[in-house]
Design an enzyme around this catalytic site. Structure first.
Site, mmCIF file in Angstrom:
data_model
loop_
_atom_site.group_PDB
_atom_site.id
_atom_site.type_symbol
_atom_site.label_atom_id
_atom_site.label_comp_id
_atom_site.label_asym_id
_atom_site.label_seq_id
_atom_site.Cartn_x
_atom_site.Cartn_y
_atom_site.Cartn_z
ATOM 1 C CG ASN A 11 -7.057 0.245 -7.359
ATOM 2 O OD1 ASN A 11 -5.958 0.767 -7.170
ATOM 3 N ND2 ASN A 11 -8.159 0.829 -6.947
ATOM 4 C CB CYS A 72 -3.102 5.847 -9.062
ATOM 5 S SG CYS A 72 -4.096 4.363 -8.985
ATOM 6 N N GLY A 73 -0.472 3.624 -8.210
ATOM 7 C CA GLY A 73 0.369 2.548 -8.719
ATOM 8 C C GLY A 73 -0.387 1.583 -9.612
ATOM 9 C CG ASN A 74 -3.104 -1.341 -8.183
ATOM 10 O OD1 ASN A 74 -2.101 -2.030 -8.372
ATOM 11 N ND2 ASN A 74 -3.847 -1.430 -7.085
ATOM 12 C CG ASN A 168 -4.301 6.697 0.135
ATOM 13 O OD1 ASN A 168 -5.424 6.629 -0.341
ATOM 14 N ND2 ASN A 168 -3.380 7.546 -0.340
ATOM 15 N NE ARG A 188 -5.126 11.527 -0.408
ATOM 16 C CZ ARG A 188 -4.083 12.314 -0.616
ATOM 17 N NH1 ARG A 188 -3.771 13.239 0.275
ATOM 18 N NH2 ARG A 188 -3.314 12.184 -1.672
ATOM 19 C CB CYS A 197 -4.062 0.656 -2.604
ATOM 20 S SG CYS A 197 -3.322 2.288 -2.712
HETATM 21 N N1 LIG Z 1 -5.215 3.199 -5.924
HETATM 22 C C1 LIG Z 1 -4.024 3.916 -5.966
HETATM 23 C C2 LIG Z 1 -3.791 5.023 -5.006
HETATM 24 C C3 LIG Z 1 -4.419 6.293 -5.525
HETATM 25 C C4 LIG Z 1 -4.063 7.534 -4.807
HETATM 26 C C5 LIG Z 1 -4.908 7.820 -3.650
HETATM 27 N N2 LIG Z 1 -6.227 7.376 -3.564
HETATM 28 C C6 LIG Z 1 -4.753 9.276 -3.255
HETATM 29 O O1 LIG Z 1 -4.903 10.236 -4.045
HETATM 30 O O2 LIG Z 1 -4.436 9.440 -2.110
HETATM 31 C C7 LIG Z 1 -2.809 3.029 -6.130
HETATM 32 O O3 LIG Z 1 -2.956 1.947 -6.711
HETATM 33 O O4 LIG Z 1 -1.714 3.451 -5.785
#
Ligand SMILES: N[C@@H](CCC[C@H](N)C(=O)O)C(=O)O
Length: 258
Positions: A11, A72-74, A168, A188, A197
Protein backbone atom coordinates in the site's frame (compact mmCIF):
# COMPACT_ATOMS: atom_id res chain seq x y z
CA UNK A 1 9.32 20.69 -2.53
CA UNK A 2 10.75 17.28 -1.58
CA UNK A 3 8.51 14.21 -1.56
CA UNK A 4 9.14 10.78 -0.06
CA UNK A 5 7.65 7.55 -1.34
CA UNK A 6 6.84 4.91 1.31
CA UNK A 7 5.09 1.55 1.20
CA UNK A 8 3.55 -0.72 3.81
CA UNK A 9 2.88 -4.24 2.49
CA UNK A 10 2.53 -2.71 -0.97
CA UNK A 11 0.00 0.00 0.00
CA UNK A 12 2.06 2.95 -1.27
CA UNK A 13 2.00 6.62 -0.40
CA UNK A 14 3.57 9.96 -1.24
CA UNK A 15 4.70 11.51 2.06
CA UNK A 16 5.33 15.22 2.44
CA UNK A 17 6.92 17.01 5.37
CA UNK A 18 4.37 19.83 5.61
CA UNK A 19 5.39 21.21 8.99
CA UNK A 20 5.65 24.65 7.32
CA UNK A 21 2.14 24.10 5.87
CA UNK A 22 3.10 25.21 2.38
CA UNK A 23 1.56 22.25 0.50
CA UNK A 24 -1.70 23.22 -1.31
CA UNK A 25 -3.87 20.68 0.51
CA UNK A 26 -7.09 22.07 -1.05
CA UNK A 27 -5.84 21.23 -4.60
CA UNK A 28 -7.59 17.89 -5.22
CA UNK A 29 -6.52 17.79 -8.90
CA UNK A 30 -2.85 18.20 -7.94
CA UNK A 31 -3.02 15.39 -5.36
CA UNK A 32 -4.76 13.09 -7.84
CA UNK A 33 -2.10 13.98 -10.43
CA UNK A 34 0.77 13.20 -8.03
CA UNK A 35 -0.82 9.81 -7.20
CA UNK A 36 -1.46 8.95 -10.88
CA UNK A 37 0.58 5.90 -11.94
CA UNK A 38 1.24 7.18 -15.50
CA UNK A 39 1.37 10.97 -15.21
CA UNK A 40 2.55 11.33 -11.62
CA UNK A 41 4.68 9.65 -8.94
CA UNK A 42 2.16 6.84 -8.51
CA UNK A 43 0.57 6.00 -5.15
CA UNK A 44 -2.59 4.80 -3.41
CA UNK A 45 -2.64 8.05 -1.45
CA UNK A 46 -0.80 11.16 -0.32
CA UNK A 47 -0.06 12.00 3.32
CA UNK A 48 0.95 15.28 4.89
CA UNK A 49 2.96 15.34 8.12
CA UNK A 50 2.01 18.56 9.91
CA UNK A 51 2.82 20.07 13.29
CA UNK A 52 0.35 19.86 16.14
CA UNK A 53 0.84 21.63 19.47
CA UNK A 54 -0.21 18.61 21.58
CA UNK A 55 1.22 15.71 19.56
CA UNK A 56 4.47 14.66 17.88
CA UNK A 57 2.73 15.34 14.54
CA UNK A 58 -0.60 15.38 12.73
CA UNK A 59 -1.44 13.01 9.82
CA UNK A 60 -3.57 14.35 6.96
CA UNK A 61 -4.48 11.61 4.49
CA UNK A 62 -5.78 11.90 0.92
CA UNK A 63 -6.91 9.01 -1.26
CA UNK A 64 -5.50 8.64 -4.80
CA UNK A 65 -8.57 10.49 -6.14
CA UNK A 66 -7.32 13.60 -4.31
CA UNK A 67 -10.11 13.75 -1.71
CA UNK A 68 -9.37 13.62 2.01
CA UNK A 69 -9.99 10.08 3.23
CA UNK A 70 -10.94 8.47 6.50
CA UNK A 71 -8.26 6.69 8.56
CA UNK A 72 -5.58 4.79 6.67
CA UNK A 73 -3.91 2.08 8.75
CA UNK A 74 -1.02 1.36 6.41
CA UNK A 75 -0.58 5.09 5.84
CA UNK A 76 -0.46 5.44 9.61
CA UNK A 77 2.36 2.90 9.79
CA UNK A 78 4.17 4.67 6.93
CA UNK A 79 3.92 8.15 8.50
CA UNK A 80 5.23 6.72 11.77
CA UNK A 81 8.26 5.34 9.88
CA UNK A 82 8.60 8.74 8.11
CA UNK A 83 8.49 10.66 11.41
CA UNK A 84 11.06 8.22 12.82
CA UNK A 85 13.29 8.76 9.76
CA UNK A 86 12.93 12.54 10.29
CA UNK A 87 14.13 12.09 13.87
CA UNK A 88 10.86 13.24 15.49
CA UNK A 89 10.91 10.42 18.07
CA UNK A 90 13.07 7.47 19.10
CA UNK A 91 10.86 4.48 19.79
CA UNK A 92 7.29 5.45 20.64
CA UNK A 93 5.15 8.25 19.28
CA UNK A 94 1.74 9.82 19.75
CA UNK A 95 0.04 11.53 16.81
CA UNK A 96 -3.32 12.85 15.70
CA UNK A 97 -5.21 11.52 12.66
CA UNK A 98 -8.72 12.07 11.30
CA UNK A 99 -10.19 9.47 13.69
CA UNK A 100 -8.38 10.78 16.77
CA UNK A 101 -5.24 9.98 18.73
CA UNK A 102 -2.91 7.11 17.85
CA UNK A 103 0.20 5.79 19.51
CA UNK A 104 2.80 3.65 17.77
CA UNK A 105 6.10 1.91 18.37
CA UNK A 106 8.91 1.17 15.93
CA UNK A 107 10.53 -2.23 16.56
CA UNK A 108 13.19 -2.80 13.91
CA UNK A 109 11.40 -3.23 10.57
CA UNK A 110 7.94 -3.48 12.15
CA UNK A 111 5.63 -0.64 13.11
CA UNK A 112 3.04 -1.41 15.81
CA UNK A 113 0.15 1.02 15.38
CA UNK A 114 -2.56 1.39 18.02
CA UNK A 115 -5.87 1.67 16.16
CA UNK A 116 -9.08 3.31 17.38
CA UNK A 117 -11.51 1.20 19.43
CA UNK A 118 -14.27 -0.43 17.37
CA UNK A 119 -17.86 -0.03 18.56
CA UNK A 120 -19.17 -3.31 17.15
CA UNK A 121 -20.32 -4.68 13.82
CA UNK A 122 -23.44 -4.89 11.71
CA UNK A 123 -23.98 -8.50 10.65
CA UNK A 124 -26.08 -8.88 7.51
CA UNK A 125 -26.84 -11.96 5.39
CA UNK A 126 -23.70 -12.41 3.24
CA UNK A 127 -21.54 -9.69 4.73
CA UNK A 128 -20.47 -7.83 7.87
CA UNK A 129 -19.97 -4.08 8.08
CA UNK A 130 -17.76 -2.29 10.61
CA UNK A 131 -15.83 0.92 11.02
CA UNK A 132 -12.18 0.58 12.03
CA UNK A 133 -11.40 4.24 11.35
CA UNK A 134 -12.65 3.71 7.79
CA UNK A 135 -15.84 1.92 6.71
CA UNK A 136 -15.37 -1.72 5.70
CA UNK A 137 -17.48 -4.58 4.40
CA UNK A 138 -16.01 -8.02 5.15
CA UNK A 139 -17.20 -10.94 3.04
CA UNK A 140 -15.94 -14.47 3.70
CA UNK A 141 -15.33 -16.42 0.51
CA UNK A 142 -13.72 -19.73 -0.45
CA UNK A 143 -11.09 -18.94 -3.09
CA UNK A 144 -9.80 -15.40 -2.66
CA UNK A 145 -6.94 -15.83 -5.14
CA UNK A 146 -9.36 -16.50 -7.99
CA UNK A 147 -11.95 -13.86 -7.03
CA UNK A 148 -12.84 -10.88 -9.24
CA UNK A 149 -12.11 -8.35 -6.49
CA UNK A 150 -12.47 -5.27 -8.69
CA UNK A 151 -15.86 -6.13 -10.21
CA UNK A 152 -17.41 -7.58 -7.03
CA UNK A 153 -15.87 -4.92 -4.80
CA UNK A 154 -17.02 -2.07 -7.00
CA UNK A 155 -20.59 -3.43 -7.04
CA UNK A 156 -20.73 -3.39 -3.22
CA UNK A 157 -18.85 -0.08 -2.88
CA UNK A 158 -21.41 1.68 -5.11
CA UNK A 159 -24.50 -0.24 -3.92
CA UNK A 160 -27.50 1.66 -2.54
CA UNK A 161 -26.92 0.09 0.88
CA UNK A 162 -23.72 2.15 1.33
CA UNK A 163 -24.71 5.35 -0.49
CA UNK A 164 -23.77 8.11 -0.46
CA UNK A 165 -20.38 7.61 1.22
CA UNK A 166 -19.60 4.13 -0.06
CA UNK A 167 -17.39 1.58 1.64
CA UNK A 168 -14.16 -0.36 1.28
CA UNK A 169 -14.65 -4.08 0.65
CA UNK A 170 -12.51 -6.96 1.96
CA UNK A 171 -12.78 -10.45 0.50
CA UNK A 172 -11.53 -12.77 3.19
CA UNK A 173 -10.62 -16.45 3.22
CA UNK A 174 -9.79 -18.60 6.22
CA UNK A 175 -6.33 -20.04 5.61
CA UNK A 176 -3.93 -22.41 7.32
CA UNK A 177 -6.69 -24.75 8.54
CA UNK A 178 -8.71 -21.84 9.95
CA UNK A 179 -5.81 -20.30 11.94
CA UNK A 180 -5.05 -17.29 9.71
CA UNK A 181 -6.60 -15.14 6.98
CA UNK A 182 -5.97 -14.23 3.39
CA UNK A 183 -7.48 -10.87 2.43
CA UNK A 184 -7.86 -8.89 -0.81
CA UNK A 185 -9.34 -5.38 -0.66
CA UNK A 186 -11.19 -3.07 -3.02
CA UNK A 187 -10.46 0.46 -1.80
CA UNK A 188 -12.81 3.40 -1.95
CA UNK A 189 -10.99 6.52 -3.18
CA UNK A 190 -8.46 4.43 -5.11
CA UNK A 191 -11.37 2.69 -6.88
CA UNK A 192 -9.29 -0.40 -7.46
CA UNK A 193 -7.80 -3.34 -5.61
CA UNK A 194 -4.78 -2.31 -3.53
CA UNK A 195 -1.98 -4.65 -2.42
CA UNK A 196 -2.98 -4.18 1.23
CA UNK A 197 -5.34 -2.17 3.43
CA UNK A 198 -4.58 -1.72 7.13
CA UNK A 199 -8.03 -0.71 8.36
CA UNK A 200 -9.36 -3.46 6.05
CA UNK A 201 -7.34 -6.31 7.55
CA UNK A 202 -8.24 -4.97 10.99
CA UNK A 203 -11.92 -5.27 10.04
CA UNK A 204 -11.32 -8.77 8.63
CA UNK A 205 -9.57 -9.93 11.82
CA UNK A 206 -12.38 -8.67 14.08
CA UNK A 207 -15.06 -10.19 11.83
CA UNK A 208 -13.12 -13.48 11.79
CA UNK A 209 -13.09 -13.48 15.60
CA UNK A 210 -16.84 -12.85 15.66
CA UNK A 211 -17.84 -15.38 12.98
CA UNK A 212 -15.12 -18.03 13.19
CA UNK A 213 -13.61 -17.61 16.66
CA UNK A 214 -10.08 -16.74 15.45
CA UNK A 215 -8.22 -15.59 18.57
CA UNK A 216 -5.92 -12.58 18.79
CA UNK A 217 -3.34 -12.12 17.30
CA UNK A 218 -4.52 -12.91 13.77
CA UNK A 219 -1.93 -13.42 11.01
CA UNK A 220 -3.08 -12.07 7.65
CA UNK A 221 -1.66 -12.60 4.18
CA UNK A 222 -2.33 -9.77 1.73
CA UNK A 223 -1.17 -9.35 -1.87
CA UNK A 224 1.80 -7.22 -0.71
CA UNK A 225 2.97 -9.28 2.26
CA UNK A 226 2.06 -10.21 5.82
CA UNK A 227 0.37 -8.29 8.64
CA UNK A 228 -0.80 -9.06 12.16
CA UNK A 229 -3.76 -7.69 14.10
CA UNK A 230 -4.12 -8.07 17.86
CA UNK A 231 -7.15 -6.97 19.90
CA UNK A 232 -9.16 -7.40 23.10
CA UNK A 233 -12.82 -8.36 22.58
CA UNK A 234 -15.15 -6.84 25.18
CA UNK A 235 -18.30 -8.50 26.59
CA UNK A 236 -20.49 -5.73 25.12
CA UNK A 237 -19.29 -6.43 21.53
CA UNK A 238 -16.68 -3.65 21.40
CA UNK A 239 -13.03 -4.21 20.59
CA UNK A 240 -10.21 -2.35 22.37
CA UNK A 241 -6.38 -2.50 22.41
CA UNK A 242 -6.33 -3.02 18.65
CA UNK A 243 -2.86 -3.10 17.08
CA UNK A 244 -1.96 -3.26 13.39
CA UNK A 245 1.56 -4.65 13.04
CA UNK A 246 3.70 -4.82 9.92
CA UNK A 247 6.61 -3.40 7.94
CA UNK A 248 6.79 0.12 6.49
CA UNK A 249 9.67 1.29 4.30
CA UNK A 250 10.95 4.32 2.42
CA UNK A 251 11.23 3.47 -1.30
CA UNK A 252 12.66 6.66 -2.86
CA UNK A 253 12.63 10.43 -2.63
CA UNK A 254 12.47 13.22 -5.21
CA UNK A 255 11.54 16.81 -5.98
CA UNK A 256 8.08 17.98 -7.07
CA UNK A 257 8.20 20.05 -10.26
CA UNK A 258 4.59 21.24 -10.04
N1 LIG B 1 -5.40 1.95 2.66
C1 LIG B 1 -6.01 2.37 3.83
C2 LIG B 1 -7.46 2.70 3.83
C3 LIG B 1 -7.66 4.12 3.38
C4 LIG B 1 -9.02 4.68 3.56
C5 LIG B 1 -9.93 4.40 2.46
N2 LIG B 1 -9.49 4.20 1.15
C6 LIG B 1 -11.12 5.34 2.53
O1 LIG B 1 -11.02 6.59 2.61
O2 LIG B 1 -12.18 4.79 2.55
C7 LIG B 1 -5.61 1.54 5.03
O3 LIG B 1 -4.49 1.01 5.02
O4 LIG B 1 -6.34 1.52 6.01
Amino acid sequence: MTFYKYQGTGNDFVLIDDRAQTFPAHDQALIAHLCHRRFGIGADGLILLQNHPDYDFRMVYFNADGAEGSMCGNGGRCIVRFAHDLGLFERTTRFLAVDGEHTAEVRNELVHLHMSDVAGMDVQPGHTFLNTGSPHVVQFIDDVDEYDVVAEGRAIRYSAAFAPGGTNVNFTQLADGGRSLSVRTYERGVEDETYSCGTGVTAAALAAYRHHGLPSPVAIRVVGGALQVSFSPQPDGRFTDIYLIGPAQRVFTGELTV
